[in-house]
Design an enzyme around this catalytic site. Structure first.
Site, short mmCIF file in Angstrom:
data_model
loop_
_atom_site.label_atom_id
_atom_site.label_comp_id
_atom_site.label_asym_id
_atom_site.label_seq_id
_atom_site.Cartn_x
_atom_site.Cartn_y
_atom_site.Cartn_z
N LYS A 76 -18.04 32.01 53.62
CA LYS A 76 -18.87 33.15 53.21
C LYS A 76 -18.11 33.94 52.14
CE LYS A 76 -21.80 36.20 55.99
NZ LYS A 76 -21.80 37.00 57.22
C1 E4P Z 1 -24.97 38.49 57.83
O1 E4P Z 1 -24.42 37.44 57.68
C2 E4P Z 1 -24.30 39.69 58.33
O2 E4P Z 1 -23.28 39.30 59.20
C3 E4P Z 1 -25.22 40.60 59.13
O3 E4P Z 1 -26.51 40.09 59.26
C4 E4P Z 1 -25.10 42.04 58.83
O4 E4P Z 1 -25.94 42.76 59.70
P1 E4P Z 1 -25.82 44.36 59.92
O5 E4P Z 1 -26.36 45.03 58.71
O6 E4P Z 1 -26.67 44.63 61.13
O7 E4P Z 1 -24.37 44.64 60.13
#
Ligand code: E4P
Length: 217
Positions: free
Chosen positions: A83
């Site tokens: 990522k």
């Molecule tokens: C995506 O890969 C992120 O880890 C995640 O969906 C972020 O979500 P949040 O905005 O609830 O922290």
């Protein structure tokens, strides 16, 4: 539509994987912190629970260091998906890694133009953050719609991974638009199976069945 769970809690991941409905896992530095565990160790355990992509995020901000971190993460298992953030260095890293056949999830996407760049960089997944968009008075679902339109216009292979989903309606809207993947916290995924009329119906059937005095087994 693929279902990923957004957590580093391995008990939740095991529980959801046992349903046969889980296609992958996403993590981020905040979720790793929440788990209280060592990053590499927890990613390795998750990769052993699910066969699908497990997103593990680099934390460096420059391309060279991102590549070094990715080299360590990709050794963990074949289903690790690196990522990277949606920055120029992140996109450069995405291009280099996907060129070597490594899966890449480009994260922290908040505009359709950013998603266009990620597709051009060969991203396996683009992660537009719906909930955080909504939190800031932008329309997160409209963002998914715009990216779907652009990707379809040019037949980009990059999969739209709708992220930061907060409730079942987000999942429903993403499915209607044609997001390829959703990632959501375990509680939101579990909520999808719930309906008050299902519960009421079960109660009524159980009561009437008891009155018959019969058993199946
Ligand atoms: C995506 O890969 C992120 O880890 C995640 O969906 C972020 O979500 P949040 O905005 O609830 O922290």
């Amino acid at each position: 539509m693929k279902f990923f769970v957004d957590t580093a809690d391995t008990a939740d991941i095991r529980d959801l994987a046992a349903t046969g409905l889980l296609d992958g896992v996403t993590t981020n530095p905040t979720l790793i912190h929440k788990s209280g565990r060592q990053f590499l160790e927890v990613v390795e355990e998750i990769c052993g629970i699910v066969d699908g992509p497990v997103s593990a995020e680099v934390v460096a901000l420059d391309h060279e260091t991102m590549m070094k971190e990715a080299a360590i993460l990709r050794k963990i298992a074949d289903n690790v998906c690196i990522k990277v953030p949606l920055t120029i260095d992140g996109l450069k890293t995405c291009k280099a890694l996907t060129g070597e056949g490594v899966m890449v999830n480009v994260t922290l996407c908040f505009s359709a133009n950013q998603a266009l760049l990620a597709a051009k960089a060969g991203a396996t997944f683009i992660s537009p953050f719906v909930g955080r968009h909504d939190d800031n008075s932008f329309d997160g679902i409209k963002l998914i719609e715009d990216i779907r339109l652009i990707y379809d216009n040019y037949q980009f292979d990059t999969e739209i991974l709708a992220a930061s989903l907060r409730h079942p309606i987000h999942v429903l809207e993403c499915a209607k638009i044609g997001a390829d993947v959703i990632t959501a916290p375990p509680a939101v995924i579990r909520m999808l199976s719930k309906h008050v009329l299902t519960d009421k119906g079960l109660e009524a059937f159980a009561a009437d069945w008891a009155k018959t005095g019969q058993t199946i087994l």
